[in-house]
Write a protein that holds these residues in place. Sequence first.
Motif, mmCIF file in Angstrom:
data_model
loop_
_atom_site.group_PDB
_atom_site.id
_atom_site.type_symbol
_atom_site.label_atom_id
_atom_site.label_comp_id
_atom_site.label_asym_id
_atom_site.label_seq_id
_atom_site.Cartn_x
_atom_site.Cartn_y
_atom_site.Cartn_z
ATOM 1 N N GLN A 30 0.835 -1.207 0.000
ATOM 2 C CA GLN A 30 0.000 0.000 0.000
ATOM 3 C C GLN A 30 0.866 1.253 0.000
ATOM 4 O O GLN A 30 0.517 2.257 -0.651
ATOM 5 C CB GLN A 30 -0.944 0.010 1.206
ATOM 6 N N ALA A 31 1.989 1.209 0.715
ATOM 7 C CA ALA A 31 2.922 2.342 0.718
ATOM 8 C C ALA A 31 3.450 2.577 -0.689
ATOM 9 O O ALA A 31 3.544 3.719 -1.160
ATOM 10 C CB ALA A 31 4.074 2.062 1.680
ATOM 11 N N CYS A 32 3.782 1.496 -1.368
ATOM 12 C CA CYS A 32 4.269 1.582 -2.746
ATOM 13 C C CYS A 32 3.219 2.227 -3.648
ATOM 14 O O CYS A 32 3.535 3.066 -4.496
ATOM 15 C CB CYS A 32 4.634 0.184 -3.245
ATOM 16 N N GLU A 33 1.953 1.851 -3.468
ATOM 17 C CA GLU A 33 0.875 2.402 -4.293
ATOM 18 C C GLU A 33 0.737 3.912 -4.098
ATOM 19 O O GLU A 33 0.446 4.648 -5.051
ATOM 20 C CB GLU A 33 -0.439 1.697 -3.955
ATOM 21 N N GLY A 87 12.415 3.284 -3.867
ATOM 22 C CA GLY A 87 13.501 2.302 -3.856
ATOM 23 C C GLY A 87 13.520 1.502 -2.573
ATOM 24 O O GLY A 87 13.733 0.279 -2.573
ATOM 25 N N GLN A 88 13.262 2.187 -1.462
ATOM 26 C CA GLN A 88 13.272 1.517 -0.159
ATOM 27 C C GLN A 88 12.117 0.535 -0.031
ATOM 28 O O GLN A 88 12.300 -0.606 0.415
ATOM 29 C CB GLN A 88 13.188 2.565 0.952
ATOM 30 N N ARG A 104 12.399 -2.662 -2.051
ATOM 31 C CA ARG A 104 13.258 -3.651 -1.387
ATOM 32 C C ARG A 104 12.435 -4.456 -0.380
ATOM 33 O O ARG A 104 12.578 -5.678 -0.273
ATOM 34 C CB ARG A 104 14.425 -2.959 -0.685
ATOM 35 N N LEU A 105 11.557 -3.782 0.334
ATOM 36 C CA LEU A 105 10.769 -4.442 1.368
ATOM 37 C C LEU A 105 9.736 -5.407 0.789
ATOM 38 O O LEU A 105 9.338 -6.363 1.462
ATOM 39 C CB LEU A 105 10.075 -3.387 2.247
ATOM 40 N N VAL A 106 9.287 -5.164 -0.452
ATOM 41 C CA VAL A 106 8.331 -6.096 -1.077
ATOM 42 C C VAL A 106 9.050 -7.129 -1.938
ATOM 43 O O VAL A 106 8.418 -7.953 -2.594
ATOM 44 C CB VAL A 106 7.262 -5.355 -1.914
ATOM 45 N N GLY A 107 10.404 -7.089 -1.929
ATOM 46 C CA GLY A 107 11.174 -8.112 -2.620
ATOM 47 C C GLY A 107 11.520 -7.817 -4.060
ATOM 48 O O GLY A 107 12.084 -8.663 -4.755
ATOM 49 N N LYS A 108 11.202 -6.610 -4.534
ATOM 50 C CA LYS A 108 11.540 -6.240 -5.917
ATOM 51 C C LYS A 108 12.919 -5.574 -5.907
ATOM 52 O O LYS A 108 13.053 -4.345 -6.044
ATOM 53 C CB LYS A 108 10.470 -5.316 -6.494
ATOM 54 N N LEU A 109 13.944 -6.388 -5.759
ATOM 55 C CA LEU A 109 15.286 -5.884 -5.485
ATOM 56 C C LEU A 109 15.934 -5.231 -6.701
ATOM 57 O O LEU A 109 16.597 -4.200 -6.573
ATOM 58 C CB LEU A 109 16.170 -7.021 -4.962
ATOM 59 N N ASN A 110 15.773 -5.811 -7.881
ATOM 60 C CA ASN A 110 16.386 -5.222 -9.077
ATOM 61 C C ASN A 110 15.760 -3.873 -9.398
ATOM 62 O O ASN A 110 16.454 -2.934 -9.792
ATOM 63 C CB ASN A 110 16.243 -6.169 -10.271
ATOM 64 N N GLU A 111 14.446 -3.771 -9.222
ATOM 65 C CA GLU A 111 13.757 -2.505 -9.446
ATOM 66 C C GLU A 111 14.214 -1.464 -8.426
ATOM 67 O O GLU A 111 14.445 -0.298 -8.758
ATOM 68 C CB GLU A 111 12.236 -2.710 -9.352
ATOM 69 N N SER A 112 14.350 -1.909 -7.172
ATOM 70 C CA SER A 112 14.820 -1.031 -6.105
ATOM 71 C C SER A 112 16.212 -0.483 -6.419
ATOM 72 O O SER A 112 16.470 0.720 -6.283
ATOM 73 C CB SER A 112 14.850 -1.793 -4.778
ATOM 74 N N GLU A 113 17.103 -1.366 -6.833
ATOM 75 C CA GLU A 113 18.473 -0.964 -7.147
ATOM 76 C C GLU A 113 18.500 0.054 -8.282
ATOM 77 O O GLU A 113 19.207 1.067 -8.211
ATOM 78 C CB GLU A 113 19.297 -2.191 -7.526
ATOM 79 N N ASN A 120 21.664 -0.972 1.446
ATOM 80 C CA ASN A 120 20.760 -1.982 2.000
ATOM 81 C C ASN A 120 20.175 -2.864 0.903
ATOM 82 O O ASN A 120 20.049 -4.088 1.080
ATOM 83 C CB ASN A 120 19.628 -1.308 2.776
ATOM 84 N N THR A 121 19.817 -2.250 -0.213
ATOM 85 C CA THR A 121 19.272 -3.033 -1.334
ATOM 86 C C THR A 121 20.330 -3.977 -1.896
ATOM 87 O O THR A 121 20.063 -5.156 -2.166
ATOM 88 C CB THR A 121 18.748 -2.103 -2.446
#
Length: 343
Positions: free
Chosen positions: A100-103, A152-153, A156-165, A192-193
Amino acid sequence: MIKWRYCLKYALLGILTLSIVLTQSSLLLAQSTEKEIHIQQAELLTQVGRKQLNQGQAAEALDSWEQATKIYHQIKDAEGVSGSLINQNFALQKLGFHSQACEKLVEALKLNNWNCNPTILEFTQYEKSQLIAAIHQLKLTPINLLGLQSMGQVLRLVGKLNESELILEKTLLFAKQTSSKGISDILLSLGNTKQSIYQRARDEYKWIEEPVFRETIVDSIPQKAQESLDTYQLLVDRASSPQEIKLQAQLNRLNLLIDFNEWLTDKPKLANTHTKVNQQIQPLVDIILQSSSVFYQLSPEQCIQAQLKFAKTLSKIQNQSLQSVAVQYATSALEIAKNINNQ
């Protein structure tokens, strides 16, 4: 008589025109005053929300920022709307509602059609090019930079690491172009990512037994670990980095060094890397201990988390004196928590 009629006619026209002008001026003044009142209300709600979040009242902060967002929508203040949506994201993160934060961030940054839900699917080249294009369309305002860093943060928390990076690396580039004060925060998020990417590769190596794949992974793990270590060190080496953020980077770096050192233990082909990593652990422990006063410059909640993290990390080191130090930090965190509960 005719002249008098013309004079009377023009006088009436003048009075009517003056009346219209005065009425419009009064209306504009009323509208302007009303808008200023709405802005003050939204700003007050924003400040109240920040105070509530700092006091651990995330749900109340979310409510305050939702009200501020409605007011900014009402007066058509686009920047105010974006800022309030980003604030809502912070509250939602605290509450553990990461998708929800991402949205909220997608809405704030106008990243249309972006999917915030966790997925096991790979980040495709097409999706990467679409994301890059959307990011480059944003104006480099402080609010957008904050939104991108938060995106980006939370990815990372929802597991989308490549997108975060990807997002954090772009955000870092933009921040350097605008001489932003938030570079240290972005570097911490990026480190962190990258550490999470290392951890994912480490887990894959442990779970998957296929020999060829394991050989591929074993080559990438040191690279991923080093990227994260270098990012944290870059933050620490920056003269302008706040001491509190440096401490967080050092704690994360120490945790990574110990984890990486453990993984390298039974990898004879990486003996040189193992030696170099091992040699960095004790000096970093000493640096953190020498700057122990910085722990108390954090907020009480952050101080508790940092001390517990340091204690847990030290407990992994086979050193009796450091085990005792770990107990001291854990005890200190417990005392701070008790004081908070007694207030």
